[in-house]
Design a protein around this motif. Sequence first.
Motif, short mmCIF file in Angstrom:
data_model
loop_
_atom_site.label_atom_id
_atom_site.label_comp_id
_atom_site.label_asym_id
_atom_site.label_seq_id
_atom_site.Cartn_x
_atom_site.Cartn_y
_atom_site.Cartn_z
N LEU A 88 -47.68 1.73 35.86
CA LEU A 88 -46.55 0.82 36.06
C LEU A 88 -45.88 0.46 34.73
N LEU A 89 -46.68 0.20 33.71
CA LEU A 89 -46.11 -0.13 32.40
C LEU A 89 -45.39 1.08 31.81
N ALA A 90 -45.89 2.28 32.07
CA ALA A 90 -45.19 3.49 31.62
C ALA A 90 -43.80 3.56 32.24
N LEU A 91 -43.69 3.25 33.52
CA LEU A 91 -42.37 3.24 34.18
C LEU A 91 -41.47 2.14 33.61
N PHE A 92 -42.04 0.99 33.33
CA PHE A 92 -41.29 -0.11 32.72
C PHE A 92 -40.75 0.31 31.36
N VAL A 93 -41.58 0.97 30.57
CA VAL A 93 -41.16 1.42 29.24
C VAL A 93 -40.04 2.45 29.35
N LEU A 94 -40.11 3.31 30.35
CA LEU A 94 -39.02 4.27 30.56
C LEU A 94 -37.72 3.52 30.86
N GLY A 95 -37.80 2.52 31.73
CA GLY A 95 -36.62 1.73 32.05
C GLY A 95 -36.05 1.02 30.84
N THR A 96 -36.92 0.44 30.01
CA THR A 96 -36.43 -0.25 28.83
C THR A 96 -35.84 0.74 27.82
N ALA A 97 -36.39 1.94 27.77
CA ALA A 97 -35.83 2.96 26.87
C ALA A 97 -34.42 3.33 27.32
N LEU A 98 -34.25 3.54 28.60
CA LEU A 98 -32.95 3.96 29.13
C LEU A 98 -31.91 2.84 29.05
N LEU A 99 -32.31 1.61 29.36
CA LEU A 99 -31.37 0.49 29.36
C LEU A 99 -31.16 -0.12 27.97
N GLY A 100 -32.22 -0.18 27.18
CA GLY A 100 -32.15 -0.90 25.92
C GLY A 100 -31.83 -0.05 24.70
N HIS A 101 -31.96 1.26 24.83
CA HIS A 101 -31.76 2.12 23.66
C HIS A 101 -30.92 3.36 24.00
N PRO A 102 -29.74 3.18 24.59
CA PRO A 102 -28.90 4.33 24.97
C PRO A 102 -28.21 4.96 23.74
N PHE A 103 -29.00 5.59 22.89
CA PHE A 103 -28.49 6.13 21.63
C PHE A 103 -27.41 7.17 21.84
N TRP A 104 -27.40 7.82 23.00
CA TRP A 104 -26.43 8.87 23.28
C TRP A 104 -25.01 8.32 23.42
N ASN A 105 -24.89 6.99 23.55
CA ASN A 105 -23.57 6.34 23.63
C ASN A 105 -23.16 5.70 22.32
N MET A 106 -23.90 5.95 21.25
CA MET A 106 -23.70 5.23 19.99
C MET A 106 -23.31 6.18 18.87
N VAL A 107 -22.89 5.59 17.76
CA VAL A 107 -22.62 6.34 16.54
C VAL A 107 -23.55 5.81 15.46
N ASP A 108 -23.77 6.63 14.43
CA ASP A 108 -24.65 6.20 13.33
C ASP A 108 -24.06 5.01 12.60
N PRO A 109 -24.87 4.13 12.07
CA PRO A 109 -26.34 4.14 11.98
C PRO A 109 -27.03 3.60 13.22
N GLU A 110 -26.27 2.96 14.12
CA GLU A 110 -26.87 2.41 15.34
C GLU A 110 -27.53 3.51 16.17
N ARG A 111 -26.92 4.68 16.22
CA ARG A 111 -27.46 5.80 16.99
C ARG A 111 -28.86 6.18 16.49
N SER A 112 -29.00 6.34 15.19
CA SER A 112 -30.30 6.75 14.62
C SER A 112 -31.38 5.72 14.91
N ALA A 113 -31.07 4.45 14.71
CA ALA A 113 -32.06 3.39 14.95
C ALA A 113 -32.48 3.36 16.41
N ASN A 114 -31.53 3.47 17.32
CA ASN A 114 -31.85 3.43 18.75
C ASN A 114 -32.54 4.69 19.23
N MET A 115 -32.23 5.83 18.61
CA MET A 115 -32.94 7.05 18.96
C MET A 115 -34.41 6.93 18.58
N THR A 116 -34.69 6.35 17.43
CA THR A 116 -36.07 6.12 17.01
C THR A 116 -36.77 5.20 18.00
N GLN A 117 -36.12 4.12 18.41
CA GLN A 117 -36.72 3.19 19.38
C GLN A 117 -36.93 3.87 20.73
#
Length: 137
Positions: free
Chosen positions: A81-110
Motif C-alpha cells: 500500500l505504501l508503494a502505491l502511495f509513493v507512486l501517487g506522490t511521485a506522479l502528483l508531486g514531482h511532474p518533472f516532465w512538465n518543468m524546465v531546469d533547474p526545477e526539472r532536474s530537482a523534481n526528476m531526482t525526487q
Amino acid sequence: MRYSLFEGQRDIILLIARVLLVILFVLSGWGKLTGFEGTVGYMTSLGAPAPMLAAAVAVLMELVVGILLILGFYTRPLAFLLALFVLGTALLGHPFWNMVDPERSANMTQFLKNLSIMGGMLALAVSGPGRFSLDGR
C-alpha cells in the motif's frame, strides 16, 4: 540448498531495512501532522482534489503506516500500500516532465527517489518483516 552470506543475520537486516525505509515517512508524517494547516495549503498548491482529505491521507500513510511498518505489523500488505502511495506522490508531486531546469532536474531526482523507495517497499512486501516484528510473533 544455497547458503547466503547474510542468512544468519536475515532477521536483523530486515529490521534495519524496515527502519531505514520508513524513517523518512515517519518524520515527514509527523511534520505534516504538527503543521497540518501548512500541509493543507501545500496540497492546495499542488492542485490535489479535496486538499484537507489529501493532507489527512498523507499523515495516515506516512506517520501511521510508517510506524506500523517499523513495528512489523501487517507488513506485506502495508508495504504494498505504501508503494502505491509513493507512486501517487511521485506522479502528483514531482511532474518533472512538465518543468524546465533547474526545477526539472530537482523534481526528476525526487521522482526517481520515490521509484527507488517503491522498489524497497515491494521487496519488503515480498520478503516480509522477519522474526523481529509483530507479524513474526
